[in-house]
Design a protein around this motif. Sequence first.
Motif: not given
Length: 148
Positions: A73-75, A79-80, A135-138
């Motif tokens: 998701v973060d990756k 990109r999005l 939002p950030p994934a982590f």
Amino acid sequence: MTAHIRIEQKIAADHRAITRLEARVSLLTEQLPAIVEAEAAAEAAARDEALRKRAEACRKANAVEAKQILAEVDKLSSRLGDHFARLKEIGDETNSVNQALHTNPVADRVTCYENLYRSPRAGLYEFPFSEIILPPAFSGGKQHWPRR
């Protein structure tokens, strides 16, 4: 043997059978609560074991699988976010060019991508990209959109 003796023997055999059946019914009636209790305990143990297995699978999904998914998701969000940033640049440049063309009409106004590809239609609302939050994934990670 006379019919009378045979009938008496048959009656005696039937009485013995009835006595045996009554004894068996009495025994089963006495054993029934213990059997019901044992079955209930076995069902409870099976439910407990199933819940333990679910908890372990859930623990593994949270500790291992979710971490892998969040990394993906973060990756993808990064990109999005890059794509949203580029679309914002295109939109800002379109607005700037159209403002300049308003004061100096040397060319036709530029139609923005939102009107070209996301044109508002009656009864349909397209959520604007500017209002999306990625939002950030982590925890403590970088917010992907809007970028600060």
